[in-house]
Design a protein around this motif. Structure first.
Motif, PDB file in Angstrom:
ATOM      1  N   SER A  59      32.381  20.928  38.941  1.00 23.19           N
ATOM      2  CA  SER A  59      32.323  20.261  40.241  1.00 23.19           C
ATOM      3  C   SER A  59      33.706  19.706  40.563  1.00 23.19           C
ATOM      4  CB  SER A  59      31.289  19.127  40.229  1.00 23.19           C
ATOM      5  OG  SER A  59      31.590  18.177  39.233  1.00 23.19           O
ATOM      6  N   LYS A  60      34.018  19.611  41.840  1.00 25.98           N
ATOM      7  CA  LYS A  60      35.302  19.069  42.247  1.00 25.98           C
ATOM      8  C   LYS A  60      35.334  17.558  42.012  1.00 25.98           C
ATOM      9  CE  LYS A  60      36.270  22.556  45.787  1.00 25.98           C
ATOM     10  NZ  LYS A  60      36.552  22.804  47.230  1.00 25.98           N
ATOM     11  N   ALA A  61      36.495  17.078  41.559  1.00 27.64           N
ATOM     12  CA  ALA A  61      36.654  15.635  41.345  1.00 27.64           C
ATOM     13  C   ALA A  61      36.545  14.915  42.686  1.00 27.64           C
ATOM     14  CB  ALA A  61      38.006  15.340  40.691  1.00 27.64           C
ATOM     15  N   ASN A  62      36.082  13.678  42.639  1.00 30.73           N
ATOM     16  CA  ASN A  62      35.735  12.961  43.859  1.00 30.73           C
ATOM     17  C   ASN A  62      36.827  12.013  44.323  1.00 30.73           C
ATOM     18  OD1 ASN A  62      33.079  14.089  43.693  1.00 30.73           O
ATOM     19  ND2 ASN A  62      32.595  12.551  42.152  1.00 30.73           N
ATOM     20  N   ASN A  63      36.916  11.872  45.662  1.00 32.56           N
ATOM     21  CA  ASN A  63      37.772  10.825  46.217  1.00 32.56           C
ATOM     22  C   ASN A  63      37.104   9.466  46.074  1.00 32.56           C
ATOM     23  OD1 ASN A  63      39.496  12.862  46.958  1.00 32.56           O
ATOM     24  ND2 ASN A  63      39.105  12.712  49.150  1.00 32.56           N
ATOM     25  N   ILE A  64      35.817   9.393  46.442  1.00 31.83           N
ATOM     26  CA  ILE A  64      35.067   8.139  46.416  1.00 31.83           C
ATOM     27  C   ILE A  64      34.213   8.095  45.148  1.00 31.83           C
ATOM     28  CG2 ILE A  64      33.404   6.691  47.616  1.00 31.83           C
ATOM     29  CD1 ILE A  64      36.041   7.017  49.101  1.00 31.83           C
ATOM     30  N   ILE A  65      34.291   6.977  44.450  1.00 31.55           N
ATOM     31  CA  ILE A  65      33.530   6.814  43.221  1.00 31.55           C
ATOM     32  C   ILE A  65      32.731   5.510  43.273  1.00 31.55           C
ATOM     33  CG2 ILE A  65      35.117   8.132  41.776  1.00 31.55           C
ATOM     34  CD1 ILE A  65      36.278   5.428  40.828  1.00 31.55           C
ATOM     35  N   ILE A  66      31.723   5.435  42.429  1.00 29.12           N
ATOM     36  CA  ILE A  66      31.008   4.170  42.208  1.00 29.12           C
ATOM     37  C   ILE A  66      31.848   3.358  41.242  1.00 29.12           C
ATOM     38  CG2 ILE A  66      28.923   3.095  41.281  1.00 29.12           C
ATOM     39  CD1 ILE A  66      27.457   5.736  42.035  1.00 29.12           C
ATOM     40  N   LYS A  67      32.418   2.266  41.715  1.00 24.86           N
ATOM     41  CA  LYS A  67      33.237   1.419  40.852  1.00 24.86           C
ATOM     42  C   LYS A  67      32.365   0.464  40.040  1.00 24.86           C
ATOM     43  CE  LYS A  67      36.299  -2.569  41.188  1.00 24.86           C
ATOM     44  NZ  LYS A  67      37.169  -3.395  42.065  1.00 24.86           N
ATOM     45  N   GLU A  68      31.301  -0.037  40.643  1.00 29.06           N
ATOM     46  CA  GLU A  68      30.483  -1.033  39.969  1.00 29.06           C
ATOM     47  C   GLU A  68      29.066  -1.007  40.522  1.00 29.06           C
ATOM     48  OE1 GLU A  68      30.552  -5.882  39.037  1.00 29.06           O
ATOM     49  OE2 GLU A  68      32.012  -4.988  40.407  1.00 29.06           O
ATOM     50  N   LEU A  69      28.093  -1.192  39.629  1.00 28.42           N
ATOM     51  CA  LEU A  69      26.696  -1.326  40.033  1.00 28.42           C
ATOM     52  C   LEU A  69      26.124  -2.582  39.382  1.00 28.42           C
ATOM     53  CD1 LEU A  69      24.172  -0.156  41.472  1.00 28.42           C
ATOM     54  CD2 LEU A  69      23.641   1.036  39.323  1.00 28.42           C
ATOM     55  N   TYR A  70      25.664  -3.509  40.237  1.00 27.05           N
ATOM     56  CA  TYR A  70      25.022  -4.739  39.767  1.00 27.05           C
ATOM     57  C   TYR A  70      23.563  -4.664  40.175  1.00 27.05           C
ATOM     58  CZ  TYR A  70      23.820  -9.730  39.530  1.00 27.05           C
ATOM     59  OH  TYR A  70      23.222 -10.935  39.255  1.00 27.05           O
ATOM     60  N   ASN A  71      22.674  -4.489  39.210  1.00 27.13           N
ATOM     61  CA  ASN A  71      21.265  -4.279  39.556  1.00 27.13           C
ATOM     62  C   ASN A  71      20.284  -5.068  38.696  1.00 27.13           C
ATOM     63  OD1 ASN A  71      22.065  -2.112  37.471  1.00 27.13           O
ATOM     64  ND2 ASN A  71      19.839  -2.031  37.404  1.00 27.13           N
ATOM     65  N   GLY A  72      20.743  -5.698  37.615  1.00 24.21           N
ATOM     66  CA  GLY A  72      19.820  -6.242  36.628  1.00 24.21           C
ATOM     67  C   GLY A  72      19.392  -7.671  36.803  1.00 24.21           C
ATOM     68  N   GLY A  73      19.956  -8.393  37.787  1.00 24.19           N
ATOM     69  CA  GLY A  73      19.540  -9.763  38.027  1.00 24.19           C
ATOM     70  C   GLY A  73      20.195 -10.772  37.103  1.00 24.19           C
ATOM     71  N   CYS A  74      19.897 -12.055  37.346  1.00 27.80           N
ATOM     72  CA  CYS A  74      20.469 -13.159  36.577  1.00 27.80           C
ATOM     73  C   CYS A  74      19.409 -14.231  36.353  1.00 27.80           C
ATOM     74  CB  CYS A  74      21.675 -13.757  37.299  1.00 27.80           C
ATOM     75  SG  CYS A  74      21.257 -14.554  38.870  1.00 27.80           S
ATOM     76  N   SER A 108      31.983  -8.555  38.980  1.00 29.36           N
ATOM     77  CA  SER A 108      33.351  -8.751  39.471  1.00 29.36           C
ATOM     78  C   SER A 108      33.399  -9.643  40.691  1.00 29.36           C
ATOM     79  CB  SER A 108      34.013  -7.389  39.776  1.00 29.36           C
ATOM     80  OG  SER A 108      33.421  -6.782  40.915  1.00 29.36           O
ATOM     81  N   LEU A 109      32.340  -9.666  41.494  1.00 31.05           N
ATOM     82  CA  LEU A 109      32.320 -10.529  42.681  1.00 31.05           C
ATOM     83  C   LEU A 109      32.221 -12.011  42.312  1.00 31.05           C
ATOM     84  CD1 LEU A 109      30.106  -8.589  45.257  1.00 31.05           C
ATOM     85  CD2 LEU A 109      32.559  -8.454  44.842  1.00 31.05           C
TER      86      LEU A 109
END
Length: 444
Positions: A126-141, A441-442
């Motif tokens: 597959s072609k390398a991507n310009n846009i990537i997922i840098k971070e996913l925050y999904n698990g709660g606190c 990171s936020l």
């Protein structure tokens, strides 16, 4: 010493000798090894590459073994008995275009199976991507009063990892069935995902898509709140504050009407930054698993996102259920994805190897986040980064079971704050590309 006591001593010594011999046999079996040969099979029109790393991970011990291929695309391992996941991710430039070759398979090493046959890993390109997922925050606190977990306030950050400005027109979010990696997966047939050879990936329940007119410059990112796009820290101090005019949010209350998931967004977020939804399954809120999502981004081609997602010819029924509907997203449309596994569970891959040949563990409920690793070589090669990179990164979770960290040692967020431009790892393997970070990171 009496004859009776001598007798008991002899019996006891006998038990000890038998026990020691049994322990020795167990110890020897634990470290019995066999030779495993792995051959990489490249797609047509691509040459075999040398010095490609093949990674084997033992499913039980989580111990990793690596070897590199020879000129014929073959690598040989000497490894203990066990069940392994074998994965490959190679980045290569062909005629000026960057390609990522990925693939994985499982193999068993036993005493009776001498592995005389060569194990083949079929690679996808597959072609390398310009846009990537840098971070996913999904698990709660954790909630401040200790009463449980605040699971909402999820977000994803997209990042332009390239050197060209990229529009987000027609960009969409999708998540594969089953929602959780440990759930029953009706797409598995003979140990493989049925849709992998058919060239599509399921988008469960519905999709979200960006409004027109949003672009990212090289090195620029955009934050998208997946729910509760407000200042959540006013109620839960360890959560996320989304009151920011630069942020986007999933908000289409006429489609997904659950106001506990989608309260009116912060007034600072402009309505031009609201993503729209198409729903074809049941439910009043779109689900991004709190434990282990298979989350991905894609961009429709030749049709708008709404046209694609409302076309019933693209639908299927998960497990034969009339209510669990999915849309078949062509693999060629997928830009990036992240396969998340739940710690301590029997997980199964949902993203195909062309999207993600690996996975990353999440220990949820603690405010941890999944953050992309830095491509150290590419980042250090940028002349503009001289004197700006911050090292000795300590934000990972290697002190935890199944924890991970960024092997580059570069503190990406601190370096960005210091004026550096970060190039992130993009090998199409979450095992290589992501780590579990102790703090979103936020919240830095």
């Amino acid at each position: 010493m009496s004859i009776k006591i001598k007798f008991y001593l002899l019996v006891l010594i006998g038990f000890v000798i038998v026990g020691l011999q049994s322990c020795k046999n167990d110890f020897d079996n634990l470290y019995q090894t066999n030779t495993v040969t792995i051959q990489l099979n490249y797609p047509d029109d691509f040459e075999v590459a040398e010095n490609v790393t093949i990674t084997l991970i033992n499913y039980n011990s989580n111990i990793t073994y690596t070897e590199i291929t020879n000129a014929n695309g073959i690598a040989t391992f000497e490894i203990p008995y066990g069940i392994y996941n074998a994965a490959v991710s190679e980045l290569r430039t062909v005629s000026g275009t960057a390609y990522i070759f990925t693939g994985n398979t499982s193999l068993t090493v036993t005493e009776t199976d001498k592995n005389s046959d060569v194990t083949t890993i079929n690679l996808s390109a597959s072609k390398a991507n310009n846009i990537i997922i840098k971070e996913l925050y999904n698990g709660g606190c954790q909630k401040d009063d200790g009463s449980g977990t605040f699971y909402r306030g999820q977000y994803v950050i997209l990042y332009n990892n390239s050197v060209v400005t990229t529009s987000l027109d027609n960009f969409c979010f999708g998540a594969a069935y089953p929602y959780n990696s440990q759930g029953s997966n009706y797409f598995y047939s003979n140990g493989s995902l049925s849709y992998e050879t058919e060239g599509w990936i399921p988008a469960a329940q519905g999709i979200w898509y960006f409004p027109e007119g949003i672009s990212l410059e090289p090195g620029e990112q955009i934050v998208v709140a997946l729910n509760c796009a407000i200042n959540n820290t006013l109620t839960y101090s360890q959560s996320i504050n989304f009151a920011n005019a630069n942020y986007c949010t999933l908000y289409d209350i006429d489609v997904y009407s659950n106001e506990s998931h989608y309260p009116a967004p912060s007034s600072l977020i402009p309505t031009s930054h609201y993503l729209s939804a198409v729903k074809y399954g049941i439910g009043n809120a779109w689900s991004c698993s709190y434990t282990s999502p298979a989350f991905y981004i894609f961009a429709t081609q030749e049709v708008t996102p709404a046209e694609f997602a409302t076309n019933v010819e693209n639908y299927g029924n998960y497990g034969g259920s009339a209510t669990q509907v999915y849309a078949k997203v062509p693999i060629d449309w997928v830009i990036d994805g992240i396969e998340v596994f739940k710690q301590g569970d029997d997980n199964q891959q949902r993203l195909t190897s062309a999207i993600d040949a690996g996975y990353v563990y999440l220990n949820n409920k603690n405010g941890y986040t999944l953050y992309r690793n830095v491509n150290q070589e590419a980042t250090e090669a940028l002349a503009e980064n001289a004197g700006k990179l911050i090292y000795n990164y300590s934000g990972g979770t290697t002190d935890l079971v199944d924890g991970s960290t960024d092997p580059s040692g570069i503190d990406a967020e601190a370096s960005i704050a210091n004026g550096a431009r970060i190039i992130y790892s993009d090998t199409n393997s979450s095992t290589n590309d992501f780590h579990q970070r102790k703090k979103a990171s936020l919240r830095d």
